[in-house]
Design an enzyme around this catalytic site. Structure first.
Site, PDB file in Angstrom:
ATOM      1  N   HIS A   1      -7.321  -1.119   5.882  1.00  0.00           N
ATOM      2  CA  HIS A   1      -6.313  -0.157   6.367  1.00  0.00           C
ATOM      3  C   HIS A   1      -6.243   1.006   5.369  1.00  0.00           C
ATOM      4  CE1 HIS A   1      -2.622   1.309   8.204  1.00  0.00           C
ATOM      5  NE2 HIS A   1      -1.978   1.180   7.070  1.00  0.00           N
TER       6      HIS A   1
ATOM      7  N   ASP B   1       5.879   4.681   5.067  1.00  0.00           N
ATOM      8  CA  ASP B   1       6.738   3.692   5.722  1.00  0.00           C
ATOM      9  C   ASP B   1       6.711   2.342   4.984  1.00  0.00           C
ATOM     10  OD1 ASP B   1       4.029   3.474   6.674  1.00  0.00           O
ATOM     11  OD2 ASP B   1       4.731   2.116   8.246  1.00  0.00           O
TER      12      ASP B   1
ATOM     13  N   HIS C   1       1.449   3.944   1.924  1.00  0.00           N
ATOM     14  CA  HIS C   1       1.972   4.724   3.055  1.00  0.00           C
ATOM     15  C   HIS C   1       3.500   4.844   2.982  1.00  0.00           C
ATOM     16  CE1 HIS C   1      -1.848   4.070   5.700  1.00  0.00           C
ATOM     17  NE2 HIS C   1      -1.947   5.117   4.897  1.00  0.00           N
TER      18      HIS C   1
ATOM     19  N   HIS D   1       0.850  -1.194   0.000  1.00  0.00           N
ATOM     20  CA  HIS D   1       0.000   0.000   0.000  1.00  0.00           C
ATOM     21  C   HIS D   1       0.882   1.239   0.000  1.00  0.00           C
ATOM     22  CE1 HIS D   1       0.750  -0.488   4.305  1.00  0.00           C
ATOM     23  NE2 HIS D   1       0.243   0.697   4.561  1.00  0.00           N
TER      24      HIS D   1
HETATM   25 FE    FE Z   1       2.877   0.781   8.176  1.00  0.00          FE
HETATM   26 ZN    ZN Z   2       0.159   1.646   6.579  1.00  0.00          ZN
END
Ligand code: FE
Ligand code: ZN
Length: 257
Positions: free
Chosen positions: A113, A58, A56, A54
């Site tokens: 998420h 990080d 994000h 995904h």
């Molecule tokens: Fe994460």
């Molecule tokens: Zn995440």
């Protein structure tokens, strides 16, 4: 396929998949480039694939720098992440297959998420070998990801897909959150003997600074409250008999924990 677990940022894990015969590697969710480059150097391997679960930071933060060093590497991401992942990608959806070395991953679409989250499942190639699931921030050891862009219904559907994989599937999740997750789990499922045992094991491992990842799906099914929305004990705890509502209330309690 050998799997190397590289700690990154404060509590992330990057997974590097290595084929020593061909001297090639793939990386799952490179939070940052430096630990990946260092590992590739040690292995004398060429990076040919980046698997993103995904968008994000990080999870994709290392993409750009890795592509500078390995411009021929292919970047994969979920089709709903179009425009959100650095680098030119191949977009994947439920049911797609991608290859690395002599293994093939099945793509699971697991929104919740985020709205675009995917997971990579490598089924076992031999009897008695584990399958490998790279599930990003969907399922964690003892927990699950926060619902940033998805609904409880979506997340339950996503976790249900994961729950149907073989018991001996190894769960390679992207964060070392296990101890905190199990501390929460004990507040809602305190009479579960498997959970009590797991908590003590994980606490001792963390005291020795050991990683708790990967875990086994079988253990998650027995101890992770976010795979146990149909258990009467948990439903009673949140005063609901509806699986989705049970999950949603547990997730809400964890957000406040
Ligand atoms: Fe994460
Ligand atoms: Zn995440």
């Amino acid at each position: 396929m050998q799997i190397h677990r590289l700690p990154a940022l404060s509590d992330n894990y990057i997974f590097l998949l290595h084929d020593p015969d061909r001297r090639i590697a793939a990386v799952v969710d490179p939070a940052e480039a430096a630990p990946v480059l260092q590992c590739l150097q040690q292995l004398q391997a060429e990076l040919i694939t980046i698997f993103n679960t995904h968008h994000h930071g990080d999870h994709v933060g290392g993409n750009t720098r890795l592509l500078q060093k390995f411009p021929n590497a292919t970047v994969y991401g979920g089709e709903n992440d179009r425009g959100r992942i650095p680098g030119p990608q191949v977009f994947l959806q439920e049911g797609d297959h991608v290859n690395f070395a002599d293994r093939t991953a099945q793509i699971l679409f697991v929104p919740g998420h985020t709205k675009a989250h995917i997971a990579y499942y490598f089924p076992p190639t031999h009897l008695n070998e584990p399958g490998e699931l790279f599930c990003g921030d969907t399922l964690f050891a003892g927990g699950c990801g926060r619902l940033f862009e998805g609904t409880p219904t979506q997340m339950v559907n996503s976790l249900s897909k994961i729950r149907t994989l073989p018991d001996h599937t190894r769960i390679w999740c992207a964060h070392e959150y296990t101890l905190k997750n199990l501390q929460f789990a004990l507040t809602v499922d305190q009479t579960n003997p498997d959970l009590q045992t797991r908590y003590e094991t994980v606490r001792a491992m963390r005291q020795r600074s050991e990683s708790t990842i990967p875990s086994l799906l079988q253990e998650e099914k027995r101890t992770n409250p976010f795979l146990r929305w149909d258990q009467p004990v948990l439903q009673a705890k949140v005063k609901s008999q509806d699986p989705i509502q049970t999950f949603a209330r547990l997730r809400g309690m964890k957000d406040q924990f």
